[in-house]
Scaffold this active site. Sequence first.
Site, PDB file in Angstrom:
ATOM      1  N   ASP A 107       0.880  -1.135   0.003  1.00 31.75           N
ATOM      2  CA  ASP A 107       0.097  -0.147  -0.103  1.00 31.75           C
ATOM      3  C   ASP A 107       0.877   1.179   0.079  1.00 31.75           C
ATOM      4  O   ASP A 107       1.849   1.441   0.549  1.00 31.75           O
ATOM      5  CB  ASP A 107      -0.854  -0.148   1.248  1.00 31.75           C
TER       6      ASP A 107
ATOM      7  N   GLU B  69      14.196 -15.315   0.012  1.00 32.83           N
ATOM      8  CA  GLU B  69      14.786 -16.412   1.281  1.00 32.83           C
ATOM      9  C   GLU B  69      13.705 -17.694   1.117  1.00 32.83           C
ATOM     10  O   GLU B  69      14.062 -18.636   1.739  1.00 32.83           O
ATOM     11  CB  GLU B  69      14.805 -15.889   2.560  1.00 32.83           C
TER      12      GLU B  69
HETATM   13  C1  NOJ Z   1      -4.528   2.948  -0.847  1.00 31.30           C
HETATM   14  C2  NOJ Z   1      -5.470   2.003  -0.585  1.00 31.30           C
HETATM   15  O1  NOJ Z   1      -6.017   1.240  -1.858  1.00 31.30           O
HETATM   16  C3  NOJ Z   1      -6.962   2.804  -0.153  1.00 31.30           C
HETATM   17  O2  NOJ Z   1      -8.041   2.105  -0.373  1.00 31.30           O
HETATM   18  C4  NOJ Z   1      -6.573   3.298   1.049  1.00 31.30           C
HETATM   19  O3  NOJ Z   1      -7.378   4.350   1.606  1.00 31.30           O
HETATM   20  C5  NOJ Z   1      -5.181   4.229   1.301  1.00 31.30           C
HETATM   21  N1  NOJ Z   1      -4.098   3.524   0.306  1.00 31.30           N
HETATM   22  C6  NOJ Z   1      -4.685   4.280   2.598  1.00 31.30           C
HETATM   23  O4  NOJ Z   1      -4.129   3.047   3.071  1.00 31.30           O
END
Ligand code: NOJ
Length: 584
Positions: free
Chosen positions: A234, A286
């Site tokens: 993310d 790994e």
């Molecule tokens: C990207 C994620 O796909 C989204 O849903 C989220 O709100 C933001 N990152 C923050 O984590």
Amino acid sequence: MSQTEELPAIPQPAAPARFEEATHASSGGTQWWRRSVIYQIYPRSFRDTTGNGIGDLRGITTELHQIASLGVDAIWLSPFFASPQKDAGYDVSDYRAVDPLFGTLGDFDELIAEANRLEVKILVDIVPNHCSDQHALFREALASPAGSAAREMFIFRDGLGDGGQLPPNNWQSHFGGSAWTRIHEPDGTEGQYYLHLFDSSQPDFNWDNPAVGDEFASVLRFWLDRGAGGFRVDVAHALVKASGLPDWHGRADGADTPGYPFADAPMFGQPAVHEVFRRWRAICEEYPGERVLCAEANVHPIEAMADWVRPDEMHQSFNFPFLHTDWDAAALKAIITRSLKAFDAVGAPSTWVLSNHDVPRHATRLGAPSPALRPGDGLGPGDAQPDPVLGLARARAATLFMLGLPGGAYLYQGEELGLGDHTELPHEYRQDPTYARTDGERLGRDGCRVPLPWNDSTRSLGFSDADTGWLPQPEGWESLTRQAQESDPDSTLNLYRKALELRGSHHLGLGNLNWLEDTIGGQLLGFGNSGVLVLLNLGSTPVDVPAGEVLLASSATALGAAPAGTGSLVLNPDAALWLRPPTA
Ligand code: NOJ
């Protein structure tokens, strides 16, 4: 008429297709992730087995065979970790625990066992930029004094101005409002501010602190040890911030604005971020079985994104510029060409994606009135509504076109059913923090996150025993359930199945791409890949189809008869086709 069996082979030659020189010549290897199709499951909306209206891990295990039988290689699971759910689980309070809403660690282990049986991999969504304000580390930071080791895990700063009344800089949250929140110190006085690029409940980690890196290395191993096939990462471009945290007058999401190119944004794409992913790649290596990393690195231009997939960094990165490209032949050709060149230059596959849980689904986007929707902002009851017939025709065509491209493809749960957004979701159901943080000015992303329709067994269409799921489904989904589409040869579900099967048997994911020379006045986009000619008609009139054997058309009405006497076929507007040209 079904999409494959009953379509006539084209009797006679229009002129043979002529191609440009190869735009992309596959040379990067044959590992699974170079040609993979990865299906995103958004757990809370997939399948509920407890009757609480929220999907869970057992629901995924129960139905996984249905997804595996589509012909996908892996599942990307959006977060299911312990979380107060302020941002639908992207606010993690314990990275090593399953939220009771979704089940237990034992349920995760059972899911892995079933995935192994079905030979699909499970990728876990790791959220390293920020956690929840309920995470033990953040609670400890709040309880500790300024400058303490506990505070150093996050980005705390003193405020500016008299008494520190002003935030430390002008950064804005992606979800609206300031990216800083002021705390009360343990003695009750007004104190420091902490940084949160997203909601105030999502404090950013301090990746300059090696202890943060060590913590995440341990979290990765925790899930790899349990059998995870890798990670979707993310906001991978935001982990490291420029030293001094200078003001930024560009947009919070970094989208280019005059005078403020993305490349200058102090919270994105800092060089040190790449060291983090080199360490993560080494950890993945790994383990046996080619565990992978996929970056959600929403950076641009696409050439910059390729930095995330250099040989010792991640394996893949989501191609958001492709997703955001308008329904326009020249624009699509340009972004595909640029993507292939950019990723070829670092020996990585390009990826392709049309929908996910953060943007209006492509069946809605492609039928929506202009101007195009902004990412993160769905349509609401007060907006001009999309044309569902046009949207579905284009969505099916866009998918068939996308699945013909070399590289990796991502699918979002429900797109194989042709689902669009709930574009008239009553406001009282909205849960995306964007809606509250902008006082309703931006509707947020709930419309693309509605629980899936499985069958007609319950009022929530088989999603749950509860009458409704956590969000209500829109009218008309009764005819779009998976059950209803199973036996219809022309259903969207069966289009996806056939496309994935042919993509695999023709090795399209590992192929080369040669653009078709003739664009028929700019309305046709076509390319050859591994002996298959892929055509997409983005214009408003039918176009002649070159000679060849029809492999798959995007709908039963995609093809028509050419004017009497020619014996040829035409490809109708908003339709796509896979064809095998005659061998010379
Ligand atoms: C990207 C994620 O796909 C989204 O849903 C989220 O709100 C933001 N990152 C923050 O984590």
